[in-house]
Write a protein that holds these residues in place. Structure first.
Motif, short mmCIF file in Angstrom:
data_model
loop_
_atom_site.label_atom_id
_atom_site.label_comp_id
_atom_site.label_asym_id
_atom_site.label_seq_id
_atom_site.Cartn_x
_atom_site.Cartn_y
_atom_site.Cartn_z
N ARG A 129 0.84 -1.20 0.00
CA ARG A 129 0.00 0.00 0.00
C ARG A 129 0.88 1.25 0.00
NH1 ARG A 129 -3.85 -1.89 2.97
NH2 ARG A 129 -2.88 -1.34 4.92
N ALA A 130 1.98 1.19 0.71
CA ALA A 130 2.90 2.32 0.73
C ALA A 130 3.47 2.57 -0.66
CB ALA A 130 4.02 2.06 1.73
N TRP A 135 3.25 6.01 -5.51
CA TRP A 135 2.96 6.18 -6.93
C TRP A 135 1.92 7.28 -7.14
CZ3 TRP A 135 0.99 1.70 -10.59
CH2 TRP A 135 1.12 2.11 -11.92
N MET A 136 0.82 7.18 -6.37
CA MET A 136 -0.24 8.18 -6.52
C MET A 136 0.29 9.59 -6.25
SD MET A 136 -3.62 6.44 -4.76
CE MET A 136 -4.55 5.10 -5.56
N SER A 137 1.10 9.71 -5.21
CA SER A 137 1.53 11.07 -4.85
C SER A 137 2.54 11.60 -5.87
CB SER A 137 2.09 11.09 -3.42
OG SER A 137 3.45 10.73 -3.42
N ARG A 138 3.40 10.72 -6.39
CA ARG A 138 4.33 11.17 -7.42
C ARG A 138 3.59 11.56 -8.69
NH1 ARG A 138 9.09 6.68 -7.43
NH2 ARG A 138 9.88 7.91 -9.17
N VAL B 163 -13.59 5.11 -7.36
CA VAL B 163 -13.73 3.96 -6.47
C VAL B 163 -12.36 3.42 -6.08
CG1 VAL B 163 -14.43 1.54 -6.39
CG2 VAL B 163 -16.03 3.27 -7.21
N LEU B 164 -11.52 3.23 -7.08
CA LEU B 164 -10.19 2.70 -6.83
C LEU B 164 -9.41 3.63 -5.92
CD1 LEU B 164 -8.97 0.17 -7.94
CD2 LEU B 164 -7.71 1.54 -9.58
N LEU B 168 -7.95 2.82 -1.99
CA LEU B 168 -6.53 2.66 -1.72
C LEU B 168 -5.86 3.86 -1.05
CD1 LEU B 168 -5.41 0.83 -4.96
CD2 LEU B 168 -5.94 -0.11 -2.71
N SER B 169 -6.39 5.04 -1.27
CA SER B 169 -5.69 6.21 -0.75
C SER B 169 -5.89 6.35 0.75
CB SER B 169 -6.21 7.46 -1.46
OG SER B 169 -5.62 8.59 -0.90
#
Lengths: 187, 187
Positions: A129-130, A135-138, B163-164, B168-169
């Motif tokens: 999850r980390a 990835w999301m934050s980058r 949704v995704l 996850l966030s």
DNA sequence: AGCTCATAGGAACGAGCGTACACATGCGAG
DNA sequence: CTCGCATGTGTACGCTCGTTCCTATGAGCT
């Protein structure tokens, strides 16, 4: 030519870079057959190394999977940020985003599948999850080079939906439709 | 009170509806611990039935998983279509969509997790892929009650991304942000 | 040269899995 | 009441898994 009598073809002692190759092979196996099929034995067979080699280089299977996904995220995030950094303005950035999606990601089923596999594995594993959150934050930071934070966040969610849609639908959106959706949203 | 000597507490012969309960329990196990952990034994323990009961009612584990996901998709799709059908116009439909997302889906981690688990399982299993595609097409048809097909398709992708993202966030979008994103797109 | 230890290799163990199957049970037809 | 058969139960088999462990090898240091 008559040589090579006894040695049963074992020319592979001391193999530098084997650890790296194992990480790559792990990604290949995940892409081809899913996280659930990424066992020590499957990876060892695919990399043509003995079973014990895996536990020698990685303390556990979870550690190997984490290393593999981390490498994949680093690759994709770096490619994406390079595209965003190279874009001179917002319009170019959106075109680069379309290009990234339709070229890099949707062009290779591999990246798509790896993304979805990571998503679901992350739902159960704190370490993964980390990786996902990194990835999301980058990704969001790359978008914020040219988009305001609110739009960046929304575009990020849309992109994830498009990726998922493309990975699973028999009737995926083509490049023109994806461009239209993104431009409608942020253009 | 002195009774109950020999019969070791087996009051459960002929249990109608057991098949249905097994499907429900399977969804519970998947939601709680993932598809990979949804084994015959885990489900049997959770449902408090003997192991053999599962292979009696379902020819294989794959068949049971397919039945479970099919039921889940039917539930969610029916709820969503009811919301869309009840909306008198496009504006109300968008509000209903926001409500469906923030209330039904994001309100329960269960539905969210089941969706993501289904997404990735479908990537490897043809039968589950059919279930997912049925879901996507029903969802799109519901949206098309009030949106043109192109917009419906794009909204559908955005919804999947939201949704995704929410699943996850650590820092998920709240209801107001989701409403803003949807209205910006289709409002 | 000889030594040493990180690296490589392969066999083995215990656990958990899906599934098969033989046996128990009791409802409903006759 | 009797009995056939759908339903329910428990055990066992064969397999794959992650991991452990002992042995072999050879690159680099002295």
């Amino acid at each position: 030519m008559g040589a090579d009598p006894a040695p049963v073809r074992r020319p592979r002692r001391h193999d530098p870079g084997r650890r790296d190759r194992l990480v790559d092979t792990t990604l290949d196996v995940i892409a081809a057959r899913g996280v659930a099929a990424a066992t020590h034995r499957a990876i060892a067979r695919a990399a043509d190394v003995p079973l014990g080699s895996l536990t020698y280089h990685f303390g556990s299977l979870a550690e190997l999977l984490a290393a593999a996904f981390t490498r994949h995220v680093d690759d994709v995030a770096a490619r994406f940020d390079a595209r965003m950094a190279a874009a001179p303005d917002r319009t170019a950035a959106l075109e680069a985003l379309v290009e990234h999606l339709t070229g890099d990601l949707l062009g290779s089923q591999r990246d798509l599948v790896l993304a979805v596999e990571l998503y679901v594995a992350a739902a159960r594993d704190a370490e993964l999850r980390a990786v996902t959150q990194d990835w999301m934050s980058r990704s969001r930071r790359s978008l914020e080079r040219h988009l305001d934070p609110v739009t960046a966040r929304e575009v990020d969610a849309l992109v994830e939906g498009l990726v998922l849609h493309s990975a699973l639908s028999t009737d995926p959106m083509d490049a023109a439709q994806i461009r239209a959706a993104l431009l409608r949203f942020a253009g």
